[in-house]
Design an enzyme around this catalytic site. Structure first.
Site, PDB file in Angstrom:
ATOM      1  N   ASP A 147       0.881  -1.642  -0.367  1.00 30.33           N
ATOM      2  CA  ASP A 147       0.221  -0.222  -0.059  1.00 30.33           C
ATOM      3  C   ASP A 147       0.620   1.419  -0.103  1.00 30.33           C
ATOM      4  O   ASP A 147       0.301   2.449  -0.974  1.00 30.33           O
ATOM      5  CB  ASP A 147      -0.950  -0.086   1.270  1.00 30.33           C
ATOM      6  CG  ASP A 147      -1.848  -1.231   1.379  1.00 30.33           C
ATOM      7  OD1 ASP A 147      -1.378  -2.309   0.085  1.00 30.33           O
ATOM      8  OD2 ASP A 147      -2.367  -1.071   2.549  1.00 30.33           O
ATOM      9  N   GLU A 160       3.151  -9.338  11.449  1.00 28.21           N
ATOM     10  CA  GLU A 160       2.345  -9.328  10.015  1.00 28.21           C
ATOM     11  C   GLU A 160       4.164  -9.273   8.669  1.00 28.21           C
ATOM     12  O   GLU A 160       3.955  -9.205   7.970  1.00 28.21           O
ATOM     13  CB  GLU A 160       1.811  -7.797   9.562  1.00 28.21           C
ATOM     14  CG  GLU A 160       0.991  -7.142   8.488  1.00 28.21           C
ATOM     15  CD  GLU A 160       0.648  -6.204   8.489  1.00 28.21           C
ATOM     16  OE1 GLU A 160      -0.187  -5.375  10.035  1.00 28.21           O
ATOM     17  OE2 GLU A 160      -0.297  -6.154   7.692  1.00 28.21           O
TER      18      GLU A 160
HETATM   19  C1  DGY Z   1      -5.360  -2.220   3.998  1.00 27.84           C
HETATM   20  O1  DGY Z   1      -7.120  -1.816   4.478  1.00 27.84           O
HETATM   21  O2  DGY Z   1      -5.035  -1.523   5.064  1.00 27.84           O
HETATM   22  C2  DGY Z   1      -5.830  -2.981   3.328  1.00 27.84           C
HETATM   23  O3  DGY Z   1      -4.436  -2.888   2.516  1.00 27.84           O
HETATM   24  C3  DGY Z   1      -6.397  -2.304   1.948  1.00 27.84           C
HETATM   25  O4  DGY Z   1      -6.160  -3.785   1.417  1.00 27.84           O
END
Ligand code: DGY
Length: 440
Positions: free
Chosen positions: A168, A413
């Site tokens: 992201d 994670e």
């Molecule tokens: C989040 O909401 O952080 C996710 O990575 C989106 O898929």
């Protein structure tokens, strides 16, 4: 070590919601596309049927146009934003987001089937049947990328949202995101910061742009042709392109297996012919994506990088996605050696590899999500690629570091490459899954 295997299985059991697995409780309470695929690898090590069930559940979210969305909202949960009431996508049963994620499902199905070859006859036959059920839907998913996202018809597919990369807040998106306007952004409340420290998550400026993009797609009802017109963010991601190439190769591998076992599967002549024609199509897609990958080679960096389609230029940002080209078996020996040398140099700068971003860059941030931290699924793919090119020592280093991170920090994670500390969510499905699959 037995104890850590048991606890990795416990993580998957704990995150099991009846046929699908959430990445982690609270922060990510639904089924995510690439998480589910990697998590299936973990299940396959002791419950092959549960592994296939995970993939079948994911395909309940498949759209009519072939897309597999990034999230399938099987059950309502208000701890996450943006949920189905914000997305309002045309897919309702079950509801989903309106964007995709890296296509790793074919590759994970291939590895699950491959492992089942060495076991029980019955498990193998059931594996072949499951793979056959998934085969055409996966092919439709791959076709969707070329139909909806290969805007310049050169085998280089683009993402329309950073969330589609799964990475992201990668620094690769920084410049392209500057062109995303937030002028018409309605009020909204993010919820990720209720679960995780703000230092470990995307910034508010980034988040505003993420949401602006979502609303712009919602305005055109997620129609793929219109999204191509309205999306202010169009980037050919190295990770997505490398993984799509690998996925086509793995789907071709599955196809060959299904053809050779067609009698055991009692396929009709028509079904067999459809597989043979898919085999020819996959060969073309592999050629197409190989050309697309070639166009992502960045001479200035001496590695692959992303490409900004709107600005029409390579993005000069060195991230670990470049090494996924090895996993896709794409580079020739010369480029593979260049990548291996680069990786070795990166590893010299950190205590635990593989950092997601060049550790010598001034913007490197060892705890902020995809701007430095180590991710186990990426490590596994990189190590797998290194082995394929016979860089055994380097593969072993990545493997050793990965094992140490799990042993010392637990199933986080992601991890800080400088200290080995676990970050983000804990009891994380894909980390445990990769542990089970990689270190049985
Ligand atoms: C989040 O909401 O952080 C996710 O990575 C989106 O898929």
């Amino acid at each position: 070590y037995r104890k850590t295997i048991v606890s990795a299985r416990d993580v998957l059991r704990k995150n099991d919601r009846g046929g699908y697995t959430v990445p982690t409780d609270g922060l990510y309470p639904f089924q995510w596309n690439w998480d589910a695929s990697f998590t299936a690898l973990g299940w396959s090590t002791w419950k092959p049927e549960r592994a296939w069930a995970e993939l079948h559940m994911l395909f309940k979210g498949q759209w009519d146009d072939g897309m597999i969305p990034s999230i399938v909202f099987h059950q309502y949960d208000d701890r996450y934003f943006p949920g189905p009431d914000t997305w309002q996508s045309p897919k309702v049963d079950p509801p989903t987001t309106g964007i995709t994620q890296p296509p790793v499902v074919a590759s994970c199905a291939r590895y699950i089937l491959q492992v089942s070859q060495h076991g029980d006859e019955d498990v193998h036959l059931r594996g072949l049947r499951n793979a056959y059920t998934l085969f055409h839907p996966i092919l439709r998913y791959h076709r969707w990328f070329y139909k909806a996202r290969d805007h310049k018809k050169m085998g280089r597919v683009s993402i329309h949202h950073p969330w589609e990369s799964g990475m992201d807040n990668s620094p690769s998106w920084d410049e392209a995101l500057e062109h995303v306007s937030t002028d018409n952004l309605p009020n909204y409340q993010r919820k990720d910061l209720m679960h995780v420290d703000a230092d470990e998550r995307p910034t508010q400026t980034q988040y505003d742009r993420f949401m602006s993009l979502v609303f712009s797609f919602r305005d055109v009802n997620y129609d793929y042709a219109q999204c191509a017109q309205v999306s202010q963010f169009q980037v050919a991601d190295t990770c997505v392109n490398a993984l799509l190439l690998k996925a086509n190769k793995d789907l071709a591998w599955i196809c060959a297996k299904l053809i050779s076992h067609h009698k055991r599967l009692s396929l009709s002549l028509e079904e067999l012919e459809a597989l043979k024609s898919a085999q020819r199509e996959l060969r073309e897609l592999i050629d197409l994506s190989s050309r697309g990958m070639d166009s992502l080679w960045n001479d200035e960096l001496g590695m692959y990088s992303c490409y900004d389609e709107r600005m029409d230029k390579l993005i000069n940002v060195p991230t670990s996605s470049a090494f996924l080209a090895l996993y896709a078996r794409h580079p020739d020996r010369v480029r593979a050696r260049q990548l291996a040398d680069k990786l070795a140099h990166w590893l010299d700068q950190v205590k635990y590899g593989v950092p997601s971003y060049d550790p010598e860059s001034p913007m490197f941030d060892s705890v902020r999500y995809w701007r430095g931290p180590v991710w186990l699924v990426v490590n596994w793919m990189i190590a797998e690629g290194l082995e394929a090119y016979e860089f055994f020592e380097l593969a072993e280093r990545v493997r050793r570091d990965s094992r140490a991170l799990i042993k010392e920090a637990g199933s986080y994670e992601y991890f800080d490459p400088m200290t080995g500390e676990g970050c983000g969510g804990n009891c994380f499905s894909w980390t445990s899954a990769i542990q089970l699959f990689w270190f049985p």
